[in-house]
Design an enzyme around this catalytic site. Structure first.
Site: not given
Length: 457
Positions: A136, A176
């Site tokens: 991430k 995201d």
């Protein structure tokens, strides 16, 4: 070498000791602590059943990222002032394939948030059954209210550093919160400029005309609804037709959750953002919501104004106050607390399925499960987005593109597989109906087996 027997009690003690060590080693990272604890507290049965997992420090390695990168991101705003943000990429585990996980641009981003998201991503990606590891990244940059030119300059500066660490066989970021098609385009353009390579597989979430996959924008929301439908059938023998749903958020995940609910006969009556929430008695008009949020980048109160008498805006309220059969939290972490869970239970909610990453607090999850509410954890329920990202990678490798029908069919198959895997794993380990335990153990077993096979690295 023979493995030593492990009892459930000794496994519990060992896991509790590990949790304490992780909290001491990673101070001031509450989201990461929460994510790790939520997984560790479910692993004792599998360590007792398969003691080889306890031998080579496997769980300890799984909880420590393989690599953490933090970097400065300088850029110039429209007034000629130099701004400085902080960028992150946490490459958590690559036992199953290249690191895969989104980039989040939001003021709340810090190392602890990125580590929690990366840790969750490891298990989520494993559950898809596809060859992708977990990672991430992101920045504390806030794209809201910034011009396209400012967002472009930031993205170019961000990618100038990030490009050193990514690649289609190494680490494949996606979008995201705060990173949509606009940002992915700027990031990909800078990557191509610096590397002099058309490496389509280095980023997913691209435009469909230049390497992106159809159904990718819809995939997380669609997938969550498909998981909720499977869970509702399994746990209550019902389908979505005629059910009322509350949905939080108004970004990509929420919009396509609402769209898919409508397609399957359910009625989503809410959406929200940081300013408050909207209740629409007729059901959310998804095309109007798309216009307000995706085109105009406005607030949900604008939706209520344009929708007319059926809709009202509630400033600063809690979307969970609205009675419904289903709840699909689709905004951000820890948005649904124990009080919200109690309200949902009082109002007769049948199922809660997480579209966002860890949107329900541990106390809320416990309250929902204790009340017999079917609960779908995010690492299973919202895996549709990363699943279609992996399908985008497959299309990029083959230099081809699939039809929307084929991608949606693949997505449905993957989500049904995830549901079945979680359900069967929970039953196998003595926790029938507990999708949290099923998801954690199923994801853990797949990653753990790969790590054992590859040695202590």
């Amino acid at each position: 070498m023979a493995t030593r027997p492990v009892t459930k009690q000794s496994a519990l003690s060992s896991l509790e000791h590990l949790r304490e060590e992780i909290e001491q080693r990673n101070p001031a990272q509450p989201e990461f602590h929460q994510a790790v604890h939520e997984v560790l507290e479910t692993l004792a049965p599998v360590l007792a059943a398969r003691p080889e997992y306890a031998e080579p420090g496997l769980v300890e390695r799984l909880c420590e990222p393989e690599r953490q990168v933090i970097f400065r991101v300088p850029w110039t705003d429209d007034h000629g002032r130099v701004q400085v943000n902080r960028g992150y990429r946490v490459e958590f585990n690559s036992a199953l394939g290249p690191y895969k996980g989104g980039l989040r641009f939001h003021p709340t981003v810090n190392l602890g948030v990125i580590k929690f998201l990366g840790f969750e991503q490891v298990f989520k990606n494993a559950l898809t059954g596809l060859g992708i590891g977990g990672g991430k990244g992101g920045s504390d940059f806030d794209p809201h209210g910034r011009s396209d030119a400012e967002v472009m300059r930031f993205c170019q500066s961000f990618m100038t550093e990030l490009q050193r660490h990514i690649g289609e066989h190494t680490d494949v970021p996606a979008g995201d919160i705060g990173v949509g098609g606009r940002e992915i385009g700027y990031l990909f353009g800078q990557y191509r400029r610096i590397t002099n390579r058309w490496e389509a597989g280095v980023l997913t979430g691209k435009g469909p005309l230049w390497g992106g996959s159809l159904i990718r924008p819809e995939a997380t929301g669609y997938g969550n609804v498909l998981f909720a439908a499977a869970m509702l059938r399994q746990q209550r023998g019902e389908d979505l037709e005629g059910q009322t749903a509350v949905v939080s958020g108004s970004g990509n995940v929420a919009i396509y959750t609402i769209e898919k609910l409508a397609a399957l006969g359910a009625n989503a009556v809410t959406c929200s953002d940081s300013s408050g929430y909207v209740v629409d008695d007729k059901g959310i008009d998804v095309e109007l919501l798309k216009q307000v949020k995706e085109v105009e980048r406005g607030r949900v109160d604008v939706y209520a104004e344009r929708r007319g008498a059926s809709a009202r805006f509630v400033p600063g309220g809690r979307v969970w106050e609205v009675p419904a059969d289903l709840a699909l939290p689709s905004a951000t972490q820890n948005e649904l607390n124990a009080d919200d869970a109690a309200t949902l239970v009082r109002n007769g909610v049948k199922a809660v399925s997480e579209g966002a990453n860890m949107p329900a607090t541990p106390e809320a999850v416990h309250a929902l499960q204790q009340a017999g509410v079917a609960f779908g954890p995010g690492k299973a329920a919202n895996a549709g987005g990363v699943a279609v990202s992996a399908l985008e990678m497959a299309q990029n490798h083959a230099r081809t593109s699939w039809t929307a029908a084929r991608v949606e069919e693949e997505l449905a198959g993957i989500m049904n597989h995830i549901h079945t895997t979680c359900h069967e794993t929970a039953e196998r380990y003595g926790a029938p109906g507990d999708y949290v335990t099923g998801a954690n153990i199923a994801g853990f077993e797949r990653v753990a087996d790969a790590m054992l096979a590859q040695g202590v690295i």
